[in-house]
Structures are given as C-alpha cells and as structure tokens.
Design a protein around this motif. Structure first.
Motif, PDB file in Angstrom:
ATOM      1  N   PRO A   1       0.814  -1.228   0.000  1.00 35.87           N
ATOM      2  CA  PRO A   1       0.000   0.000   0.000  1.00 35.87           C
ATOM      3  C   PRO A   1       0.846   1.277   0.000  1.00 35.87           C
ATOM      4  O   PRO A   1       0.486   2.267  -0.639  1.00 35.87           O
ATOM      5  CB  PRO A   1      -0.815  -0.122   1.293  1.00 35.87           C
ATOM      6  CG  PRO A   1      -0.951  -1.596   1.517  1.00 35.87           C
ATOM      7  CD  PRO A   1       0.373  -2.169   1.059  1.00 35.87           C
ATOM      8  N   LEU A   2       1.999   1.261   0.706  1.00 42.79           N
ATOM      9  CA  LEU A   2       2.876   2.437   0.677  1.00 42.79           C
ATOM     10  C   LEU A   2       3.393   2.682  -0.736  1.00 42.79           C
ATOM     11  O   LEU A   2       3.409   3.820  -1.213  1.00 42.79           O
ATOM     12  CB  LEU A   2       4.057   2.247   1.636  1.00 42.79           C
ATOM     13  CG  LEU A   2       5.151   3.320   1.535  1.00 42.79           C
ATOM     14  CD1 LEU A   2       4.616   4.678   1.996  1.00 42.79           C
ATOM     15  CD2 LEU A   2       6.391   2.934   2.351  1.00 42.79           C
ATOM     16  N   ALA A   3       3.805   1.622  -1.393  1.00 43.21           N
ATOM     17  CA  ALA A   3       4.311   1.760  -2.766  1.00 43.21           C
ATOM     18  C   ALA A   3       3.229   2.374  -3.659  1.00 43.21           C
ATOM     19  O   ALA A   3       3.478   3.322  -4.405  1.00 43.21           O
ATOM     20  CB  ALA A   3       4.738   0.394  -3.298  1.00 43.21           C
ATOM     21  N   ARG A   4       2.001   1.845  -3.543  1.00 45.54           N
ATOM     22  CA  ARG A   4       0.896   2.369  -4.334  1.00 45.54           C
ATOM     23  C   ARG A   4       0.631   3.832  -3.985  1.00 45.54           C
ATOM     24  O   ARG A   4       0.434   4.678  -4.844  1.00 45.54           O
ATOM     25  CB  ARG A   4      -0.346   1.489  -4.082  1.00 45.54           C
ATOM     26  CG  ARG A   4      -1.474   1.681  -5.073  1.00 45.54           C
ATOM     27  CD  ARG A   4      -2.507   2.697  -4.608  1.00 45.54           C
ATOM     28  NE  ARG A   4      -2.968   2.410  -3.262  1.00 45.54           N
ATOM     29  CZ  ARG A   4      -3.304   3.344  -2.386  1.00 45.54           C
ATOM     30  NH1 ARG A   4      -3.218   4.621  -2.699  1.00 45.54           N
ATOM     31  NH2 ARG A   4      -3.694   2.996  -1.166  1.00 45.54           N
ATOM     32  N   TYR A   5       0.649   4.150  -2.689  1.00 48.11           N
ATOM     33  CA  TYR A   5       0.379   5.508  -2.208  1.00 48.11           C
ATOM     34  C   TYR A   5       1.411   6.490  -2.746  1.00 48.11           C
ATOM     35  O   TYR A   5       1.071   7.553  -3.266  1.00 48.11           O
ATOM     36  CB  TYR A   5       0.381   5.499  -0.676  1.00 48.11           C
ATOM     37  CG  TYR A   5       0.055   6.811   0.002  1.00 48.11           C
ATOM     38  CD1 TYR A   5      -1.234   7.063   0.473  1.00 48.11           C
ATOM     39  CD2 TYR A   5       1.027   7.786   0.209  1.00 48.11           C
ATOM     40  CE1 TYR A   5      -1.536   8.258   1.124  1.00 48.11           C
ATOM     41  CE2 TYR A   5       0.731   8.984   0.849  1.00 48.11           C
ATOM     42  CZ  TYR A   5      -0.549   9.210   1.307  1.00 48.11           C
ATOM     43  OH  TYR A   5      -0.853  10.401   1.942  1.00 48.11           O
ATOM     44  N   VAL A   6       2.674   6.117  -2.608  1.00 46.41           N
ATOM     45  CA  VAL A   6       3.740   7.035  -3.030  1.00 46.41           C
ATOM     46  C   VAL A   6       3.688   7.247  -4.541  1.00 46.41           C
ATOM     47  O   VAL A   6       3.834   8.367  -5.029  1.00 46.41           O
ATOM     48  CB  VAL A   6       5.127   6.513  -2.584  1.00 46.41           C
ATOM     49  CG1 VAL A   6       6.241   7.375  -3.168  1.00 46.41           C
ATOM     50  CG2 VAL A   6       5.225   6.500  -1.066  1.00 46.41           C
ATOM     51  N   ALA A   7       3.452   6.162  -5.285  1.00 48.66           N
ATOM     52  CA  ALA A   7       3.387   6.305  -6.741  1.00 48.66           C
ATOM     53  C   ALA A   7       2.172   7.140  -7.153  1.00 48.66           C
ATOM     54  O   ALA A   7       2.255   7.997  -8.028  1.00 48.66           O
ATOM     55  CB  ALA A   7       3.335   4.921  -7.395  1.00 48.66           C
ATOM     56  N   GLU A   8       1.038   6.896  -6.479  1.00 53.77           N
ATOM     57  CA  GLU A   8      -0.195   7.617  -6.844  1.00 53.77           C
ATOM     58  C   GLU A   8      -0.094   9.102  -6.503  1.00 53.77           C
ATOM     59  O   GLU A   8      -0.565   9.946  -7.255  1.00 53.77           O
ATOM     60  CB  GLU A   8      -1.391   6.985  -6.110  1.00 53.77           C
ATOM     61  CG  GLU A   8      -2.720   7.644  -6.454  1.00 53.77           C
ATOM     62  CD  GLU A   8      -3.920   6.901  -5.848  1.00 53.77           C
ATOM     63  OE1 GLU A   8      -3.740   5.764  -5.356  1.00 53.77           O
ATOM     64  OE2 GLU A   8      -5.024   7.472  -5.883  1.00 53.77           O
ATOM     65  N   HIS A   9       0.523   9.424  -5.367  1.00 57.00           N
ATOM     66  CA  HIS A   9       0.550  10.815  -4.910  1.00 57.00           C
ATOM     67  C   HIS A   9       1.929  11.442  -5.079  1.00 57.00           C
ATOM     68  O   HIS A   9       2.233  12.461  -4.450  1.00 57.00           O
ATOM     69  CB  HIS A   9       0.138  10.880  -3.435  1.00 57.00           C
ATOM     70  CG  HIS A   9      -1.186  10.252  -3.138  1.00 57.00           C
ATOM     71  ND1 HIS A   9      -2.376  10.767  -3.615  1.00 57.00           N
ATOM     72  CD2 HIS A   9      -1.525   9.145  -2.428  1.00 57.00           C
ATOM     73  CE1 HIS A   9      -3.391  10.010  -3.192  1.00 57.00           C
ATOM     74  NE2 HIS A   9      -2.901   9.011  -2.484  1.00 57.00           N
ATOM     75  N   GLU A  10       2.733  10.832  -5.946  1.00 60.57           N
ATOM     76  CA  GLU A  10       4.135  11.231  -6.103  1.00 60.57           C
ATOM     77  C   GLU A  10       4.321  12.743  -6.220  1.00 60.57           C
ATOM     78  O   GLU A  10       5.239  13.315  -5.630  1.00 60.57           O
ATOM     79  CB  GLU A  10       4.674  10.522  -7.365  1.00 60.57           C
ATOM     80  CG  GLU A  10       6.165  10.479  -7.478  1.00 60.57           C
ATOM     81  CD  GLU A  10       6.598   9.683  -8.722  1.00 60.57           C
ATOM     82  OE1 GLU A  10       5.867   8.756  -9.151  1.00 60.57           O
ATOM     83  OE2 GLU A  10       7.664  10.007  -9.276  1.00 60.57           O
ATOM     84  N   HIS A  11       3.427  13.390  -6.964  1.00 60.50           N
ATOM     85  CA  HIS A  11       3.639  14.813  -7.241  1.00 60.50           C
ATOM     86  C   HIS A  11       3.147  15.710  -6.111  1.00 60.50           C
ATOM     87  O   HIS A  11       3.356  16.924  -6.145  1.00 60.50           O
ATOM     88  CB  HIS A  11       2.993  15.179  -8.572  1.00 60.50           C
ATOM     89  CG  HIS A  11       3.558  14.359  -9.697  1.00 60.50           C
ATOM     90  ND1 HIS A  11       4.871  14.486 -10.101  1.00 60.50           N
ATOM     91  CD2 HIS A  11       3.013  13.357 -10.440  1.00 60.50           C
ATOM     92  CE1 HIS A  11       5.113  13.609 -11.071  1.00 60.50           C
ATOM     93  NE2 HIS A  11       4.002  12.903 -11.285  1.00 60.50           N
ATOM     94  N   ASP A  12       2.468  15.123  -5.131  1.00 59.12           N
ATOM     95  CA  ASP A  12       2.011  15.910  -3.988  1.00 59.12           C
ATOM     96  C   ASP A  12       2.867  15.687  -2.746  1.00 59.12           C
ATOM     97  O   ASP A  12       2.582  16.262  -1.698  1.00 59.12           O
ATOM     98  CB  ASP A  12       0.562  15.533  -3.644  1.00 59.12           C
ATOM     99  CG  ASP A  12      -0.385  15.894  -4.774  1.00 59.12           C
ATOM    100  OD1 ASP A  12      -0.297  17.038  -5.261  1.00 59.12           O
ATOM    101  OD2 ASP A  12      -1.202  15.035  -5.171  1.00 59.12           O
ATOM    102  N   LEU A  13       3.871  14.843  -2.860  1.00 55.65           N
ATOM    103  CA  LEU A  13       4.687  14.524  -1.688  1.00 55.65           C
ATOM    104  C   LEU A  13       6.062  15.157  -1.804  1.00 55.65           C
ATOM    105  O   LEU A  13       6.575  15.369  -2.900  1.00 55.65           O
ATOM    106  CB  LEU A  13       4.853  12.997  -1.557  1.00 55.65           C
ATOM    107  CG  LEU A  13       3.569  12.179  -1.379  1.00 55.65           C
ATOM    108  CD1 LEU A  13       3.878  10.690  -1.397  1.00 55.65           C
ATOM    109  CD2 LEU A  13       2.838  12.561  -0.098  1.00 55.65           C
TER     110      LEU A  13
END
Lengths: 459, 459
Positions: free
Chosen positions: B91-103
């Motif tokens: 889930p972290l991998a998915r989260y970071v990839a999905e929100h990459e531009h907001d992090l």
C-alpha cells in the motif's frame, strides 16, 4: 506498469489532511474518555453466521464478504465464512454477549473503527468509513439518567472539535408512539409506518408525506394528519421553552406521559451538567429510521450547514443482543460518521490544512556539522518536541522552502556565525520572526512557544 | 440463538487489556512523530489488480479477497475485484506512486494499521494483526544517513515501551554479497540461495545448513562453508568491538567494502545520536528473508526472551514502487508486528492489566445529590480528568468494590458528613489511603496526584 489507484468509495488523505483527521479522532477519543467510556476494538471481519442474524435487510445487501485464496477455490457456492462489519453495533452486541461474564454493567464502551458497506458509487458515498460510537449497555435495566449524559458527551465532542455552532435535537419514541395511540393509531406496524413517513418530512416535504398518510396504506383522516403535522413541527429554543412546549402538548396515554417525563428528566440533568441551552432543542419530528430505538432519540446538526444533515445520531434501545444471549441488555448510544463529516467539512472549506506534526526542522549547512545536528535533534526530542533533521547539507533557502511547504513551524539554524557565538538562530515561520537563543535554552524556548500557541488554539 | 464468537486467528481484548494495547500504540505513534514521521492511512482493501502485482508468491496464497453481496452473485469465476492488504509496504508503494507529485522527498511516513493474512489456524498465528511501520522513501537516491536514523527510532520506541532490555542487530546485504563474491559465489541466484540458508541457521542449526550448502544444489567446498560459518558467527558487543570486528574481516571486493563503510557510517551516526552501546550489535548472520532488501538490515530481539524472535525488523531497499511508476524510489524502513508482540508479552506475563482509563469515580449516596454529582464530574472533566459518575445511588461498599475491580484509582465521596463540612473525601485505591479536600481544590489535587504517578511511571 499498473496504474496506482484506490478502489472507488474510499477516502485516502495526504499527510497534512491525515494529521487534521487524526486530530479530530484524538479529540473525540479524549472526550469519550473524559466521560469514563472504555475502549474496545473488534476484528474487521466476523463470522457471516454471527454477523448476519437478520436476513434480506438493506444492510445485508450491502455487506462485504471476505475469503482467503484457499477458501475461494473450495467454495464457489454459498455465503463465504467471513463478512466485514457494516456498523459497530452488531459487533458490540456480539462482544457484550460473548464477554458478558467478564464485563461490569452498565458497560460504557467507545469504539472508533472503520466499517464497510457496498454503497452505490456516488460522490460523497463511502464504502469504507470511520464510525466513532459510544454506548452504555445495562443488564436487565438501565436508568434514564444515562440517556441524559449522552447529550453532554455530544456537546463536549463538538465543542472541542470547534467546527461551528450545533444543535442537539431530542425526541422520544415513547412520546411519539403514545401520541399515535391517542390519535387511534394503536397498531405497532402502522406506528412504524407513520414514524418512517415523518422521518422523511425533511427530504420529501410536507405535501408528499401528507399525501402518503392519507393514501391507501394508512388512510388517515385530515384531522389526524393535521395533528401529526403540527406535533412534528414542535421545536424549542432554550430550556424553559422546551419544558413549556412539552407542557403544552396536553395530557396523553400512559406511554405518552412516560416519554414526556423522560424528556423532562433528560432536560433537567443536561441543565445540571451545564450543557448550554442554545446547544439543544426538542424536535418532535425526529424518529430515527432504525427500528430498534425505543425511547429517547438524538440527532445533531450544524447550525450553519443544515444540508449536511445529522452529524451525530443515536438513541435508547430495549435489547442489544437478543440474537446472542438470553440476558436482556438495554442500552443507549450514539454514532459519529467521521469520514463523511470530515469530507463534508472539507468540501465546505471548514477544515484548513493542518500544520505539520513536525514542530522543528533542524537544518544542516555543512556536512561536518551533521553529528552535532543529530545530537541537538535528540535533545529536542527528549524534551518532547517532534523534530526532523536535515541529513544532507543544502542551501538554507531550499531548507526554509521545504519547511514552509511542509507546514513545519520552527527552523533551527546553526551556521558558522552562530557557532562562533555559541547560539542558534530560530526562524518562526508562522510569525515570520527570527530570534537567537543559547543552544542550552533552545528546547525550553521552543516548548514554551508551542504550548502557548496550543493554548491559544484550544488544544 | 447464535453463539457469539470471533473467527479464529484474531485478537480481541477486554477493555483493560485494550487500554494496555492502546497505550503501546500511542507510545509508538508518539516516538514515530518525535522523529518527524508523518501519518498516513490507506484503505483496508485495494484493487486486486493493484495489490497483487506478483503472482504465485507465498503472500498471495494467503490473501483475503473481499466482495459485496451484489458482486458475489455476478462473478463466480475469476479473482474478486478487491483484496485486503497483507502488509503496509505494498500500500505504501501504491500511495507514493499515486501521490508522487504531492509529496516531498525524502518522504517520511508512519502507518499503524491492521493487515490480513489467511494464516494456518495455530496458536499465536494471527489472520488480522497490527503493523506499525516507518519508511523513508527517497527519489532517485537516498543518503545512507537515513539508515542510521532508523536504529535511533527503534531504540526510542522500545525504550519508551519499557518491556525490558533489547538489542538492535545490524548487518548489510552488500557486505554479505561482497563476501560471497570473494568466496567465488558470484551468481545472484546462488547468492540468494546461500542467504536463505544462512537465515535458517537459528532454526535448523549449523549441521543441517552445512549439509545443505555442501549438497547438490550448492556444492560448496568445506573450506568455503567454514568461512561462511565463521563469518556468520560474527557478533559484536559495544561500539569499539563492532568497529574492530568489521576491521578484522580483512579486505574484500568493492561491494564488500561499500557494505562495510555503510555499517561504519551507521555506527558513527548512532553514536552521535546517543544510542546506548549495549543496545546494538553487529550480527553478520542476519539476512532477512525478503528479497527486496539490498543494503543495511535490522532485527531487534528482547535480551531476556530470544524465543520471541525479532520484534522489529527491516532494512534498505533499492526501489519501492517499480510496478507503479518509472521513478526510482529507494527507501529504508522497519515494521513492528504489534499484535503478535503484545500477545507474546502477555503470554510471558510481561504485560500487567492496565489501570482503567477512568481516573475518578464520583460516587452517589442519595438520589437528591445527583445533580451535584453531575456538576462536580463536569468540573473535574473540564480540568482534564477522566471521570465516571455513579448515576444511581448504591451502598458505598458496592461502589468502592466496583472502582477497585474496574481499576479506577480515585473514588470521590460526598456523604452527609462531608456535605455538612463543605469537603469531599477521596479514596486513593492504589495507595490505600483516604483524605479530605475542599471541593474547590478537588480537581487540582487529583491532577497533581495523577501527574506525579505518570511521571514516576515514565508516561
């Protein structure tokens, strides 16, 4: 490459929104604990046989089932063994019945967990959402005095959440049913039907509900409908008005009088507990859809945002766990659907992005100062501050920009100039100020600043 | 009547155990925040297509799938659309990839949620359990300095949990692989195989592992096996010993030297952060089973309870989210399996039943004093105390007995005698003392008592 995305109907937050959400959860939990409620958590899945004790209900059609890969291969027919909880009430019933002999009654529990419903895909509808529940469950009997404590909890919860003025609306199903009896609507099923219709007044409007009540199913006379309508329009403002409006209802059946006495009692105790008068009202239109409420019922609305609907609802029920135990377990409780509330408050612009949970960024200008920055950070942590250390030296402007975007308030700077003078510089990004302090005083200085602004923010 | 029971493989707690568990969760969360990690939460279910990016793996066979009643009817073949998370890393991998531009990167996140695995039914095996994870995820690159901060977090977590002495054990996969290269084991797959065998040393014993390494699959010479064995027996005690043992390994391949330099660097930063020397050690036998670790690896053991195994493990990985994004996202992180840890500590008698979260029971001797008891309780709550009010008058002995069994420390008594003298009596059930205090001083007196004992308990 797979497109990273969440399933529809879930709320996933970026860190600063998550911090805001977490602060709401923490605040609610703290209030629940202030009132002596004890925490429990139940597993996300229950045995289907245990969870789904009724059949064919609306909730059951929305239930999620779970099965592991192995089970999936074996059982293509039949209901899977496990089902995800769709509320916290059925798990509470199972919990209390299962652990009955290890619990003290009245059992005061709070529970804040996510629940699951296969909702239609629609904006603002969630398939996974937090519920924050409290219940007081008695054995054999439970004093009406517990019903009076609940609105004091509701008041404390929303006062501390600080999301604007709100009104706790009170009614009593006994008063409603007693009133129906007085109008000659004595049959339980017909009463349920009328209750359901009155519950729709807000959505369908008076005319439509009148029409239904006059139609084939109910066949009520105009006079009876008039009385139902004027009854359900009763609202109070303040405590004396509430008592006066209750008095003005005239005499009624024994059930009616019992319901009215209970409401009077609750109003008296709320007064004793100091719940401000402008925060509650009698609203005789409130029935709550759920069939299991039998006495006092509660709804809570935000004064400036009636369109959000009830943000905290509940009531008194006669028997929590009839499916699981022969013991009679009456109770009273409320539920806050926090995911939906948070989403709606954010949509309405009522929730600001939170400051970071990080209080301090310790910057790094030269690699040779790294060990010092690490040690300094540890001292600040030991004092109770949340600290991020910049582990790679970068231009100060970049580090300040990072802190600003991340919502970190304090930036600690220790350049060659500061080192020479034995001080550190602190940039307070919230106030836009910079000051210097001896390194030995840094922790206490930052703690004082943080506590002051928390006190100002009421946290 | 349905027998109320939970599915096998879940841990459900009575309230006082839940309080103990919750205090551990709170303590871990506080430590994670002290080190500047930010909270995220992800939904319990992910799209199966997204979650299950590899096929046929051990974890996948244990995955729980979820589907709502409607979906169940429609799709009897194929994999259901939703699957429950089996760890917090995917889930972290998915989260970071999905929100990459907001992090902002390095992205420091903590996450404390339950995960689901269809484990074999067995005592101490859980199908639902909490994981408490931190990860630092970089973009393109991530300094080794982050790997050095992680053990400082581990130390702070377990020092504040106060569950006995522990040792953080460090190794580096680069050192291992470099050492294998030096022995002529250059092939990646063969290295993986040897790593897996060395990882089994604790369980299978030296003789069995030697036999496997000498056997057909590996066909290693006795001399090579001797060197592997003596390498993997290297342990250090204290920092200088760790550095000396690293020096004593002789020279090696470039990868070996890189791994050793990283370990030296981590040891140096841990020293700078003040992690006590007796709390960490080099242990060259640690490989961590998971294939994705590529650098530093960590395990943590309780000194007095080695049989519990590692209570906090993790390491450095090269690329978190290769399935979801072309960005290279190296990271380092750890995971604490809190449900299992709590269960084992309780089995070992190391966790006492917690005091209640309720600080004070306000008793009620006569019904006419109810409103006063309610108002008094509210004043105590406003001061920050958790208060339960006895809402129905009972014999004092019964109320004291209730408080004692419930683990409530303070009982406030206001009988006719106390009323006449304008005081309240307080029974401190922990100390077995009773004292009197003016009602106006009650809140501050109890607060001081509570803070003193919290300070003593290190909370």
């Amino acid at each position: 490459m797979i497109k990273p995305r969440t399933p529809p109907g879930v709320m996933e937050l970026l860190p600063r929104d998550q911090i805001a959400f977490q602060r709401m959860l923490d605040s609610i939990r703290q209030t629940f604990e202030r009132f002596g409620f004890l925490p429990i958590e139940t597993p996300v899945f229950e045995l289907s046989e245990v969870l789904l004790t009724k059949s064919g209900g609306e909730t059951e059609r929305q239930v999620y089932f779970a099965q592991s890969t192995g089970a999936l291969e074996k059982s293509s027919e039949g209901v899977p063994e496990l089902a995800l909880r769709f509320d916290l009430t059925v798990p509470l019933a199972r919990y209390v019945a299962e652990h009955e002999h290890d619990l003290a009654f009245p059992f005061r529990r709070y529970q804040m967990q996510r629940v699951y419903r296969g909702e239609r895909q629609q904006r603002g509808r969630f398939r996974e959402f937090y519920q924050c529940d409290i219940d007081v469950v008695g054995k054999d009997a439970l004093s009406i005095r517990h019903d009076a404590e609940i609105p004091a909890v509701i008041h404390a919860v929303f006062a501390s959440l600080d999301i604007g003025d709100f009104t706790i609306q009170l009614n009593n199903r006994k008063l409603l049913r007693g009133f129906f009896e007085g109008l000659g609507i004595g049959d339980g099923e017909q009463q349920d039907g009328v209750l359901r219709e009155l519950d729709k007044l807000g959505k369908r409007g008076v005319a439509a509900v009148r029409e239904t009540l006059a139609g084939e199913g109910f066949a009520l006379s105009d006079d009876v409908i008039d009385q139902l309508m004027s009854f359900s329009q009763v609202r109070s403002q303040g405590r004396s008005d509430a008592l006066a409006k209750l008095d003005a209802l005239g005499t009624g059946t024994p059930l009616f009088e019992e319901g009215r006495d209970e409401l009077r009692d609750v109003l008296q105790r709320m007064h004793a507990m100091g719940v401000p008068e402008q925060r509650y009202a009698i609203n005789l239109s409130i029935a709550r859809g759920l069939d299991y409420y039998t006495g006092i019922v509660y709804e809570t609305t935000l004064d400036a945002h009636p369109q959000i609907g009830s943000i905290c609802s509940g009531g008194r029920y006669d028997n929590l766990a009839g499916h699981y135990t022969k013991s009679k377990l009456p109770g009273v409780g409320i539920s806050i659907g926090l995911t939906r509330l948070f989403w709606q408050l954010r949509e309405a612009g009522l929730i600001a992005t939170a400051d970071s949970s990080v209080d301090v960024l310790v910057t790094l200008m030269r690699d040779e100062d790294l060990d010092h920055a690490l040690a300094l950070s540890q001292r600040l942590r030991a004092a109770g501050l949340n600290v991020e250390t910049q582990l790679e030296s970068r231009k100060l402007a970049k580090q300040l920009q990072y802190a600003d975007r991340a919502g970190i308030r304090f930036v600690v700077i220790r350049g060659q100039d500061e080192i020479a003078r034995g001080v550190v510089a602190v940039k307070d990004l919230r106030r836009g100020e910079q000051f210097e302090v001896a390194e030995s005083d840094l922790a206490s200085t930052l703690l004082v600043e943080r506590e002051q602004s928390r006190a100002l923010a009421g946290r």
